[in-house]
Structures are given as C-alpha cells and as structure tokens.
Design a protein around this motif. Sequence first.
Motif, PDB file in Angstrom:
ATOM      1  N   CYS A  66      31.520  36.901  28.804  1.00 31.95           N
ATOM      2  CA  CYS A  66      32.148  35.661  28.348  1.00 31.95           C
ATOM      3  C   CYS A  66      31.140  34.948  27.452  1.00 31.95           C
ATOM      4  O   CYS A  66      30.167  34.365  27.935  1.00 31.95           O
ATOM      5  N   LEU A  67      31.395  35.037  26.168  1.00 29.51           N
ATOM      6  CA  LEU A  67      30.457  34.472  25.197  1.00 29.51           C
ATOM      7  C   LEU A  67      30.506  32.951  25.184  1.00 29.51           C
ATOM      8  O   LEU A  67      29.515  32.301  24.868  1.00 29.51           O
ATOM      9  N   CYS A  68      31.632  32.356  25.532  1.00 35.01           N
ATOM     10  CA  CYS A  68      31.729  30.887  25.551  1.00 35.01           C
ATOM     11  C   CYS A  68      30.788  30.295  26.593  1.00 35.01           C
ATOM     12  O   CYS A  68      30.166  29.266  26.357  1.00 35.01           O
ATOM     13  N   GLY A  89      36.095  32.990  31.104  1.00 32.39           N
ATOM     14  CA  GLY A  89      37.483  33.074  30.656  1.00 32.39           C
ATOM     15  C   GLY A  89      38.160  31.743  30.400  1.00 32.39           C
ATOM     16  O   GLY A  89      39.316  31.713  29.992  1.00 32.39           O
ATOM     17  N   THR A  90      37.466  30.641  30.599  1.00 30.39           N
ATOM     18  CA  THR A  90      38.122  29.339  30.461  1.00 30.39           C
ATOM     19  C   THR A  90      37.864  28.660  29.112  1.00 30.39           C
ATOM     20  O   THR A  90      38.247  27.515  28.922  1.00 30.39           O
ATOM     21  N   GLY A  91      37.248  29.397  28.207  1.00 35.35           N
ATOM     22  CA  GLY A  91      36.999  28.820  26.882  1.00 35.35           C
ATOM     23  C   GLY A  91      38.041  29.303  25.884  1.00 35.35           C
ATOM     24  O   GLY A  91      39.223  28.995  26.014  1.00 35.35           O
ATOM     25  N   CYS A  92      37.626  30.104  24.931  1.00 33.77           N
ATOM     26  CA  CYS A  92      38.521  30.547  23.853  1.00 33.77           C
ATOM     27  C   CYS A  92      39.568  31.548  24.327  1.00 33.77           C
ATOM     28  O   CYS A  92      40.571  31.747  23.667  1.00 33.77           O
ATOM     29  N   GLY A  93      39.306  32.212  25.435  1.00 33.00           N
ATOM     30  CA  GLY A  93      40.268  33.169  25.977  1.00 33.00           C
ATOM     31  C   GLY A  93      40.044  34.606  25.553  1.00 33.00           C
ATOM     32  O   GLY A  93      40.687  35.520  26.054  1.00 33.00           O
ATOM     33  N   TRP A  94      39.130  34.836  24.641  1.00 29.61           N
ATOM     34  CA  TRP A  94      38.869  36.175  24.125  1.00 29.61           C
ATOM     35  C   TRP A  94      38.550  37.185  25.230  1.00 29.61           C
ATOM     36  O   TRP A  94      39.045  38.312  25.231  1.00 29.61           O
ATOM     37  N   CYS A  95      37.755  36.783  26.181  1.00 28.44           N
ATOM     38  CA  CYS A  95      37.269  37.737  27.182  1.00 28.44           C
ATOM     39  C   CYS A  95      38.273  38.011  28.299  1.00 28.44           C
ATOM     40  O   CYS A  95      38.056  38.911  29.104  1.00 28.44           O
ATOM     41  N   ARG A 102      35.395  38.897  18.534  1.00 33.86           N
ATOM     42  CA  ARG A 102      35.682  37.545  19.032  1.00 33.86           C
ATOM     43  C   ARG A 102      35.683  36.540  17.887  1.00 33.86           C
ATOM     44  O   ARG A 102      36.506  35.635  17.846  1.00 33.86           O
TER      45      ARG A 102
HETATM   46  S1  FES Z   1      34.526  34.457  25.452  1.00 37.08           S
HETATM   47 FE1  FES Z   1      35.173  33.970  27.447  1.00 37.08          FE
HETATM   48  S2  FES Z   1      36.420  32.262  27.185  1.00 37.08           S
HETATM   49 FE2  FES Z   1      35.627  32.612  25.203  1.00 37.08          FE
END
Ligand code: FES
Length: 82
Positions: A8-10, A40-46, A74
């Motif tokens: 999760c990069l966010c 998983g609670t940021g941009c949603g990518w992961c 991402r």
């Molecule tokens: S990379 Fe995980 S929420 Fe954005």
Amino acid sequence: MKDDDELCLCFHVTKRKVMQFIRVNQPGVPSQLSECFGAGTGCGWCRPFLKRLMEQTDDDSMSLPDSEAYASSRREYRKKKS
Ligand code: FES
C-alpha cells in the motif's frame, strides 16, 4: 515484489506487514485489512492486490509485479481517477 516493498503505497504498508497481519488476525473479508496500518483506505489501487494476497494459500504463492512496475501502474491509475 519483495516482502519489504510497499504494497500500500499511500500508507507505506509493506507486503511483509500485510502477510503478517493476515497470518495473525486471519481476517474474514478483505476490508478488514484496513486495520493493518490503513492499508487500502487511500487511493484504492492496492485493494485488488490485498484481496489476492488474502485469498492465496500457502502452496499457491502469488506473484505480484515488481515494485517499479507496481508504482508506475499506480501513477497511471491515479491520473485516470483525477
Ligand atoms: S496504494 Fe493502497 S490505498 Fe493507495
């Protein structure tokens, strides 16, 4: 992707942290992985990757893209969302 790369990069949550969270807490649904440092609670990518990691079995080692390709995809994903 190596275990110490960020999944999760966010929220800078590594694959290792997620795998350990799954092993210890055995979440019933993927959304519970948000309790792992907000994964998983940021941009949603992961989210799809978190789900796949949760659903894998021990003898079914999941391959994730290398960290460069993952981060690059991402960036594209976030551009499309904005
Ligand atoms: S990379 Fe995980 S929420 Fe954005």
